[in-house]
Design an enzyme around this catalytic site. Structure first.
Site, PDB file in Angstrom:
ATOM      1  N   GLU A  28      73.199  39.570  22.329  1.00 41.01           N
ATOM      2  CA  GLU A  28      73.108  37.934  23.890  1.00 41.01           C
ATOM      3  C   GLU A  28      73.181  37.042  22.308  1.00 41.01           C
ATOM      4  OE1 GLU A  28      70.669  36.193  24.795  1.00 41.01           O
ATOM      5  OE2 GLU A  28      68.674  37.973  23.651  1.00 41.01           O
ATOM      6  N   LYS A  89      72.936  28.641  30.950  1.00 40.91           N
ATOM      7  CA  LYS A  89      72.195  29.916  30.417  1.00 40.91           C
ATOM      8  C   LYS A  89      73.088  30.880  31.520  1.00 40.91           C
ATOM      9  CE  LYS A  89      67.625  31.543  30.038  1.00 40.91           C
ATOM     10  NZ  LYS A  89      66.680  31.495  30.503  1.00 40.91           N
ATOM     11  N   VAL A 109      69.630  38.443  27.894  1.00 37.17           N
ATOM     12  CA  VAL A 109      69.756  39.701  28.315  1.00 37.17           C
ATOM     13  C   VAL A 109      70.508  41.308  29.439  1.00 37.17           C
ATOM     14  CG1 VAL A 109      67.938  41.873  28.524  1.00 37.17           C
ATOM     15  CG2 VAL A 109      67.347  40.007  26.916  1.00 37.17           C
ATOM     16  N   ASP A 141      58.207  33.942  39.373  1.00 33.37           N
ATOM     17  CA  ASP A 141      59.089  33.398  37.918  1.00 33.37           C
ATOM     18  C   ASP A 141      59.350  35.599  36.948  1.00 33.37           C
ATOM     19  OD1 ASP A 141      60.463  33.187  36.138  1.00 33.37           O
ATOM     20  OD2 ASP A 141      59.644  30.966  35.349  1.00 33.37           O
ATOM     21  N   SER A 143      61.895  37.103  35.104  1.00 33.47           N
ATOM     22  CA  SER A 143      62.888  37.024  34.766  1.00 33.47           C
ATOM     23  C   SER A 143      63.742  38.136  35.029  1.00 33.47           C
ATOM     24  CB  SER A 143      62.566  37.830  33.279  1.00 33.47           C
ATOM     25  OG  SER A 143      63.985  37.843  32.452  1.00 33.47           O
ATOM     26  N   ALA A 144      65.001  37.831  36.277  1.00 31.81           N
ATOM     27  CA  ALA A 144      66.317  39.164  36.157  1.00 31.81           C
ATOM     28  C   ALA A 144      66.761  40.039  35.389  1.00 31.81           C
ATOM     29  CB  ALA A 144      67.394  37.840  36.564  1.00 31.81           C
ATOM     30  N   ASP A 145      66.221  39.834  33.803  1.00 27.48           N
ATOM     31  CA  ASP A 145      66.355  41.101  32.902  1.00 27.48           C
ATOM     32  C   ASP A 145      65.981  42.061  33.597  1.00 27.48           C
ATOM     33  OD1 ASP A 145      67.417  39.116  31.623  1.00 27.48           O
ATOM     34  OD2 ASP A 145      65.906  39.015  29.757  1.00 27.48           O
ATOM     35  N   LYS A 162      57.461  38.233  25.123  1.00 25.34           N
ATOM     36  CA  LYS A 162      56.658  37.215  23.891  1.00 25.34           C
ATOM     37  C   LYS A 162      55.048  37.473  25.192  1.00 25.34           C
ATOM     38  CE  LYS A 162      59.875  34.248  22.802  1.00 25.34           C
ATOM     39  NZ  LYS A 162      60.336  35.661  23.490  1.00 25.34           N
TER      40      LYS A 162
END
Ligand code: PSU
Ligand code: MN
Length: 305
Positions: A28, A89, A109, A141, A143-145, A162
């Site tokens: 990435e 991003k 990602v 919140d 992540s779209a990951d 993390k």
């Protein structure tokens, strides 16, 4: 209707390797543009490519230049993404705009999984994946990951997630989405900077061959979607969970004070944690990406044989 070639450009050597069925590993670029400081971002990106080559696979770093998704960035393009501060991003929702408006973008990602799948690359190495942020019950919140892992059939090799995230909720989401979380030579989910998190992976993998067999079984069955292969940071480079957790909490409190949210949050936290740990978190970050590159290349090799 424009054809895919208007949006996607596969570097010659990558195209040839894919055609011949040789192992290719996607990388990435958000980690380059927004995840690490200059110049370590560029040095690490180029070093990782060499590690993948040395372990028998071909690297394809993915990013967007002038509105085109590049599968296999040149050295100059990696340097450009690492130096410029005009890089968007790019996750799933950003892709159409950045392509249509001919902008430059670094893929997350999620963005990289989409591009890798379009190009036919099944194995992708990174540092850490996004997930459910702490306090997501209020901020929403997530992540779209995670949504991408649900639907896009690419295996992501990462050092877990993390602890800026809520790891328990992240695992719950992945379970709901049907995404296998596989520990590489560990049963415990690694927490990026540390090898331990207190949470379990779904299963433990002992070898690259075993990983490749699981991927084949999933996709040959028609079970679309990604797989998360969690590879712990080497012991010599880890920061103990209790030590890093304190620093992370400090960075999270600062983010809240400064009302930082949305796509800026993860880059802000990474940068602050680096400052608060006097650069130690960056050393660990680089070490774990190197380690993921070794494992990812071996899995790509096993998968394509
Ligand atoms: N974790 C890291 N380094 C990174 C990222 C995550 O240790 O650079 C990047 C990845 O590109 C990941 C993205 O996909 O942050 C997640 O951002 P968000 O939380 O905004 O979805
Ligand atoms: Mn987010």
């Amino acid at each position: 209707m424009k054809s895919l070639e208007n949006y996607l450009e596969i570097k010659g050597e990558v195209r040839e390797a894919l055609k011949a069925g040789r192992p290719v590993v996607a990388l990435e670029s958000t980690i380059i543009a927004h995840g690490m400081p200059y110049p370590q971002n560029i040095e690490t990106a180029l070093e990782i490519e060499e590690i993948i080559r040395a372990n028998g696979a071909l690297p394809a770093t993915i990013g967007i230049i002038d509105g085109k998704i590049k599968i296999g960035l040149t050295k100059e393009e990696v340097e450009f993404l690492g130096e410029s501060d005009e890089i968007v991003k790019v996750s799933r929702r950003d892709l159409p705009v950045v392509l249509a408006e001919k902008k430059h973008g670094a893929t997350t990602v999620a963005g990289t999984m989409i591009a890798a799948e379009l190009a036919g690359i099944k194995i992708f190495v990174t540092g850490g994946v996004g997930g459910v942020h702490r306090g997501a019950e209020e901020s929403f919140d997530i992540s779209a990951d995670l949504e991408e892992l649900k639907k896009t059939s690419v295996a992501v090799i990462a050092a877990g997630a993390k602890s800026i995230l809520d790891l328990g909720l992240t695992l719950e989401k992945l379970e709901t989405f049907g995404v296998p979380v596989l520990g590489y030579q560990t049963k415990e989910l690694p927490a990026f900077y540390s090898r331990h998190s207190g949470f379990d992976c779904d299963y433990k993998l002992d070898s690259p061959e075993q990983a490749a067999d699981v991927l084949k079984a999933k996709w040959e069955l028609g079970l679309d979607g990604g797989v998360l292969i969690a590879n712990p940071v080497p012991e010599a480079d880890e920061i103990e969970y209790s030590v890093i957790n304190e620093k992370i909490e400090q960075a999270l409190a600062e983010a809240e004070d400064q009302e930082i949210s949305g796509k800026e949050l993860t880059p802000f936290l990474l940068d602050r944690i680096k400052e608060i740990t006097d650069g130690q978190s960056l050393v660990t970050n680089i070490a774990l990406v190197r380690n993921n590159a070794v494992v990812g290349a071996k899995i790509a090799k096993a998968f394509s044989s």
